[in-house]
Design a protein around this motif. Structure first.
Motif, PDB file in Angstrom:
ATOM      1  N   GLY A  79      29.049  65.892 -56.839  1.00 30.50           N
ATOM      2  CA  GLY A  79      29.622  65.240 -55.847  1.00 30.50           C
ATOM      3  C   GLY A  79      31.083  64.809 -56.185  1.00 30.50           C
ATOM      4  O   GLY A  79      31.671  64.168 -55.564  1.00 30.50           O
ATOM      5  N   GLY A  80      31.209  64.831 -57.567  1.00 25.72           N
ATOM      6  CA  GLY A  80      32.598  64.380 -57.838  1.00 25.72           C
ATOM      7  C   GLY A  80      33.801  65.442 -57.922  1.00 25.72           C
ATOM      8  O   GLY A  80      33.446  66.636 -57.880  1.00 25.72           O
ATOM      9  N   LYS A  81      34.923  65.061 -58.404  1.00 29.75           N
ATOM     10  CA  LYS A  81      36.007  66.109 -58.070  1.00 29.75           C
ATOM     11  C   LYS A  81      35.960  67.396 -59.206  1.00 29.75           C
ATOM     12  O   LYS A  81      36.268  68.421 -59.005  1.00 29.75           O
ATOM     13  CB  LYS A  81      37.282  65.403 -58.267  1.00 29.75           C
ATOM     14  N   ASP A  82      35.551  66.751 -60.504  1.00 31.51           N
ATOM     15  CA  ASP A  82      35.541  67.806 -61.551  1.00 31.51           C
ATOM     16  C   ASP A  82      34.706  68.930 -61.538  1.00 31.51           C
ATOM     17  O   ASP A  82      34.917  69.873 -61.774  1.00 31.51           O
ATOM     18  CB  ASP A  82      35.498  67.204 -62.940  1.00 31.51           C
ATOM     19  N   SER A  83      33.316  68.554 -61.167  1.00 32.20           N
ATOM     20  CA  SER A  83      32.389  69.482 -61.231  1.00 32.20           C
ATOM     21  C   SER A  83      32.646  70.321 -59.981  1.00 32.20           C
ATOM     22  O   SER A  83      32.509  71.654 -60.055  1.00 32.20           O
ATOM     23  CB  SER A  83      30.984  68.917 -61.103  1.00 32.20           C
ATOM     24  N   THR A  84      33.192  69.779 -58.840  1.00 29.70           N
ATOM     25  CA  THR A  84      33.310  70.687 -57.594  1.00 29.70           C
ATOM     26  C   THR A  84      34.514  71.703 -57.925  1.00 29.70           C
ATOM     27  O   THR A  84      34.447  72.808 -57.883  1.00 29.70           O
ATOM     28  CB  THR A  84      33.735  69.863 -56.575  1.00 29.70           C
ATOM     29  N   ALA A  85      35.787  71.193 -58.833  1.00 29.30           N
ATOM     30  CA  ALA A  85      36.482  72.019 -59.078  1.00 29.30           C
ATOM     31  C   ALA A  85      36.108  73.287 -59.956  1.00 29.30           C
ATOM     32  O   ALA A  85      36.463  74.217 -59.911  1.00 29.30           O
ATOM     33  CB  ALA A  85      37.856  71.183 -59.757  1.00 29.30           C
ATOM     34  N   LEU A  86      35.169  72.840 -60.765  1.00 31.59           N
ATOM     35  CA  LEU A  86      34.835  73.789 -61.845  1.00 31.59           C
ATOM     36  C   LEU A  86      33.918  74.826 -60.998  1.00 31.59           C
ATOM     37  O   LEU A  86      34.332  76.062 -61.479  1.00 31.59           O
ATOM     38  CB  LEU A  86      33.810  73.136 -62.911  1.00 31.59           C
ATOM     39  N   ALA A  87      33.181  74.620 -59.994  1.00 29.36           N
ATOM     40  CA  ALA A  87      32.560  75.573 -59.300  1.00 29.36           C
ATOM     41  C   ALA A  87      33.449  76.504 -58.472  1.00 29.36           C
ATOM     42  O   ALA A  87      33.099  77.741 -58.790  1.00 29.36           O
ATOM     43  CB  ALA A  87      31.386  74.671 -58.150  1.00 29.36           C
ATOM     44  N   ILE A  88      34.499  75.811 -58.193  1.00 33.63           N
ATOM     45  CA  ILE A  88      35.651  76.722 -57.319  1.00 33.63           C
ATOM     46  C   ILE A  88      36.093  77.662 -58.302  1.00 33.63           C
ATOM     47  O   ILE A  88      36.262  78.999 -58.422  1.00 33.63           O
ATOM     48  CB  ILE A  88      36.518  75.808 -56.566  1.00 33.63           C
ATOM     49  N   HIS A  89      36.459  77.020 -59.548  1.00 33.51           N
ATOM     50  CA  HIS A  89      37.278  77.742 -60.624  1.00 33.51           C
ATOM     51  C   HIS A  89      36.411  78.895 -61.132  1.00 33.51           C
ATOM     52  O   HIS A  89      36.797  79.956 -61.202  1.00 33.51           O
ATOM     53  CB  HIS A  89      37.485  76.841 -61.724  1.00 33.51           C
ATOM     54  N   MET A  90      35.036  78.663 -61.324  1.00 38.42           N
ATOM     55  CA  MET A  90      34.183  79.790 -61.925  1.00 38.42           C
ATOM     56  C   MET A  90      34.148  80.758 -60.840  1.00 38.42           C
ATOM     57  O   MET A  90      34.099  82.213 -61.277  1.00 38.42           O
ATOM     58  CB  MET A  90      32.955  79.129 -62.249  1.00 38.42           C
ATOM     59  N   HIS A 147      33.897  57.047 -58.261  1.00 40.46           N
ATOM     60  CA  HIS A 147      33.061  58.046 -58.575  1.00 40.46           C
ATOM     61  C   HIS A 147      32.077  58.419 -57.674  1.00 40.46           C
ATOM     62  O   HIS A 147      31.504  57.502 -57.082  1.00 40.46           O
ATOM     63  CB  HIS A 147      32.818  58.002 -60.143  1.00 40.46           C
ATOM     64  N   SER A 148      31.509  59.525 -58.038  1.00 43.31           N
ATOM     65  CA  SER A 148      30.041  59.702 -57.337  1.00 43.31           C
ATOM     66  C   SER A 148      29.005  59.108 -58.027  1.00 43.31           C
ATOM     67  O   SER A 148      29.267  58.138 -58.724  1.00 43.31           O
ATOM     68  CB  SER A 148      29.940  61.505 -57.369  1.00 43.31           C
ATOM     69  N   GLY A 149      27.912  59.474 -57.445  1.00 42.56           N
ATOM     70  CA  GLY A 149      26.642  58.532 -57.990  1.00 42.56           C
ATOM     71  C   GLY A 149      26.194  57.691 -57.017  1.00 42.56           C
ATOM     72  O   GLY A 149      26.535  57.351 -55.772  1.00 42.56           O
ATOM     73  N   CYS A 150      25.190  56.733 -57.323  1.00 41.49           N
ATOM     74  CA  CYS A 150      24.409  56.129 -56.520  1.00 41.49           C
ATOM     75  C   CYS A 150      25.184  54.987 -55.785  1.00 41.49           C
ATOM     76  O   CYS A 150      26.168  54.582 -56.602  1.00 41.49           O
ATOM     77  CB  CYS A 150      23.262  55.419 -57.185  1.00 41.49           C
ATOM     78  N   PHE A 151      24.999  54.505 -54.619  1.00 42.22           N
ATOM     79  CA  PHE A 151      25.982  53.675 -53.930  1.00 42.22           C
ATOM     80  C   PHE A 151      25.785  52.443 -54.723  1.00 42.22           C
ATOM     81  O   PHE A 151      26.890  51.600 -54.691  1.00 42.22           O
ATOM     82  CB  PHE A 151      25.429  53.262 -52.487  1.00 42.22           C
ATOM     83  N   PHE A 152      24.624  52.094 -55.274  1.00 40.72           N
ATOM     84  CA  PHE A 152      24.526  50.851 -56.033  1.00 40.72           C
ATOM     85  C   PHE A 152      24.879  50.797 -57.669  1.00 40.72           C
ATOM     86  O   PHE A 152      24.542  49.990 -58.522  1.00 40.72           O
ATOM     87  CB  PHE A 152      23.244  50.014 -55.968  1.00 40.72           C
ATOM     88  N   CYS A 153      25.471  52.029 -57.996  1.00 41.94           N
ATOM     89  CA  CYS A 153      25.782  52.295 -59.542  1.00 41.94           C
ATOM     90  C   CYS A 153      26.292  51.076 -60.106  1.00 41.94           C
ATOM     91  O   CYS A 153      27.300  50.546 -59.788  1.00 41.94           O
ATOM     92  CB  CYS A 153      26.582  53.621 -59.727  1.00 41.94           C
ATOM     93  N   ALA A 183      30.700  56.532 -66.913  1.00 43.84           N
ATOM     94  CA  ALA A 183      29.690  56.697 -66.652  1.00 43.84           C
ATOM     95  C   ALA A 183      29.196  58.113 -67.257  1.00 43.84           C
ATOM     96  O   ALA A 183      29.899  58.945 -67.839  1.00 43.84           O
ATOM     97  CB  ALA A 183      29.376  56.319 -65.300  1.00 43.84           C
ATOM     98  N   CYS A 184      27.855  58.231 -66.828  1.00 42.41           N
ATOM     99  CA  CYS A 184      27.180  59.448 -67.445  1.00 42.41           C
ATOM    100  C   CYS A 184      27.758  60.461 -66.501  1.00 42.41           C
ATOM    101  O   CYS A 184      27.993  60.587 -65.542  1.00 42.41           O
ATOM    102  CB  CYS A 184      25.805  59.722 -67.291  1.00 42.41           C
ATOM    103  N   LEU A 185      27.937  61.725 -67.569  1.00 40.39           N
ATOM    104  CA  LEU A 185      28.622  62.819 -66.889  1.00 40.39           C
ATOM    105  C   LEU A 185      27.658  63.659 -65.971  1.00 40.39           C
ATOM    106  O   LEU A 185      28.094  64.163 -64.897  1.00 40.39           O
ATOM    107  CB  LEU A 185      28.612  64.153 -67.996  1.00 40.39           C
ATOM    108  N   ILE A 186      26.305  63.625 -65.910  1.00 40.00           N
ATOM    109  CA  ILE A 186      25.613  64.164 -64.976  1.00 40.00           C
ATOM    110  C   ILE A 186      25.572  63.718 -63.605  1.00 40.00           C
ATOM    111  O   ILE A 186      25.548  64.222 -62.557  1.00 40.00           O
ATOM    112  CB  ILE A 186      24.031  64.486 -65.233  1.00 40.00           C
ATOM    113  N   CYS A 187      25.917  62.379 -63.773  1.00 41.65           N
ATOM    114  CA  CYS A 187      26.022  61.450 -62.378  1.00 41.65           C
ATOM    115  C   CYS A 187      27.464  61.743 -61.720  1.00 41.65           C
ATOM    116  O   CYS A 187      27.766  61.626 -60.858  1.00 41.65           O
ATOM    117  CB  CYS A 187      25.770  59.946 -62.444  1.00 41.65           C
ATOM    118  N   GLN A 188      28.552  61.811 -62.581  1.00 41.15           N
ATOM    119  CA  GLN A 188      29.881  61.557 -62.017  1.00 41.15           C
ATOM    120  C   GLN A 188      30.910  62.487 -62.685  1.00 41.15           C
ATOM    121  O   GLN A 188      32.014  61.939 -62.632  1.00 41.15           O
ATOM    122  CB  GLN A 188      30.164  60.098 -62.748  1.00 41.15           C
ATOM    123  N   LEU A 189      30.779  63.647 -62.980  1.00 40.58           N
ATOM    124  CA  LEU A 189      31.800  64.562 -63.117  1.00 40.58           C
ATOM    125  C   LEU A 189      32.692  64.977 -61.962  1.00 40.58           C
ATOM    126  O   LEU A 189      31.937  65.263 -61.074  1.00 40.58           O
ATOM    127  CB  LEU A 189      31.485  65.586 -63.879  1.00 40.58           C
TER     128      LEU A 189
END
Ligand code: SF4
Length: 277
Positions: free
Chosen positions: A19-30, A173-179, A271-277
Motif C-alpha cells: 500500500g506504499g508508493k515503492d511497491s506500487t511503483a514496482l508492480a507498475i514498472h514490472m 508510510h503504509s501499515g497499521c493505523f496504530f503502527c 520500519a519493516c519493508l513488508i509493511c511499508q515499502l
C-alpha cells in the motif's frame, strides 16, 4: 530444519504490495517492462490498515488488471495482543510483523520455488525482510534498472495512479493505523484526520505505576497525554523547527537530490519493508 526447495516445480513470481508508493511503483514498472512474467500480487492485511490503503489498493488492482490476493493471518492482532498479555509490539518486539505479515506470506508461498520482487530503490541502501526460506529468492528490479526516488515518482505519475492518499494528510508510510513506527507528528495527524482510529489505538494502551506494566505506543507518552493541546502544540513546534533545519541543510539542492523528498519529512525510524515499502 529448512526444507530443500523442490526443483521440479515451476517457479512462481510474487510481488508483495504494502500500500506504499515503492511497491506500487514496482508492480507498475514490472508490468510495463517484463509483461511476460506471470506475477502474483499479494497484500498481507492485518485488518488494522488505514482506510486509504484499502482504497488505494483497489485502484492499483484495477490498473494492474489482476487480483491482489489479500492474505490474512489465521488469528488477528487482537488475538495475539491478548496472547502477549497486553504487550504492545515495538521496534524491539515486532511480533506483529512476524505473525501478521511474514507468516501469512510464507504460508502462501509454501515450499514452491519463488522469486520475490522487492521495491528497494537504486538510491536506497537499506535492508529489510528477506525470507530465510531457501525456496524464496529476493530480487531488486529498481536497483537493477537504476530507478531512484525520482523514477518512482515518475512511474506513479505517468500511470495516473499517483501517490498513496494518506501522504496528503501527512502520514509518511503504509501499515497499521496504530503502527509504533509513527513519529509524534504523525500521531497528531492521525488524531486530526481519523480521530476514531486514534481512539481505537489509545484503547490498546495500559498505564501503571509500575513501568513494567505500562504498555504505550509512544515510549513515555500515552496517547491520552499526547492529545493534550499543550503537547500537540509542542510536537508541532518541534516538527516545524526540524523541518526548518532540514531545509537549511538542504540548501539549494532539490528535494529529490537529497534523501528523496517524502522521507525527509519522517522523524520515525524506518520500519519493516513488508509493511511499508
Ligand atoms: S505496520 Fe507497524 S504495527 Fe502493523 S504489522 Fe507492521 S510494524 Fe506492526
Amino acid at each position: 530444519m529448512n526444507q530443500v526447495p523442490d526443483q521440479a516445480k515451476p517457479v512462481r513470481h510474487i510481488l508483495s504490495l504494502s500500500g506504499g508508493k515503492d511497491s506500487t511503483a514496482l508492480a507498475i514498472h514490472m508490468r510495463k517492462t517484463r509483461p511476460h512474467i506471470e506475477m502474483e500480487y499479494v497484500f498481507c492485511d492485518t485488518r488494522k490498515e488505514l482506510q486509504e490503503t484499502y482504497e488505494y489498493l483497489n485502484r492499483v488492482e484495477a490498473y494492474l488488471g489482476k487480483p491482489i490476493i489479500r492474505l490474512n493471518a489465521k488469528a488477528g492482532f487482537d488475538h495475539w495482543h491478548t496472547v502477549f498479555g497486553g504487550y504492545l509490539p515495538s521496534p524491539q518486539m515486532r511480533w506483529c510483523t512476524k505473525l501478521l505479515k511474514l507468516e501469512p506470506f510464507e504460508k502462501y508461498v509454501g515450499e514452491d520455488p519463488v522469486v520475490s520482487y522487492i521495491g528497494i530503490r537504486a538510491d536506497e541502501d537499506r535492508v529489510g525482510y528477506i525470507s530465510t526460506k531457501p525456496n524464496i529468492k529476493a530480487v531488486f528490479p529498481f536497483k537493477e534498472d537504476g530507478i531512484d526516488y525520482a523514477g518512482v515518482m515518475r512511474i506513479l505519475d505517468e500511470s495516473g495512479i499517483g501517490l498513496p492518499p494518506y501522504l496528503k494528510w501527512g502520514r509518511t508510510h503504509s501499515g497499521c493505523f496504530f503502527c509504533f513506527f509513527q513519529s509524534p507528528i504523525e500521531w497528531v495527524r492521525l488524531l486530526e484526520t481519523h480521530p476514531d482510529q486514534f481512539e481505537e489505538a489509545a484503547k490498546y494502551e495500559k498505564t501503571s505505576e509500575d513501568p513494567g506494566k505500562s504498555f504505550t505506543w509512544v515510549q513515555g507518552m500515552p496517547l491520552n497525554e499526547l492529545r493534550e493541546p499543550k503537547n500537540i502544540a509542542a510536537i508541532k513546534q518541534r516538527y516545524a523547527e526540524r523541518q526548518a533545519r532540514l531545509r537549511k541543510q538542504r540548501g539549494n539542492k532539490g528535494l529529490v537530490e537529497t534523501l528523496g523528498g517524502l522521507e525527509l519529512n519522517s522523524e520515525a525510524p524506518r520500519a519493516c519493508l513488508i509493511c511499508q515499502l
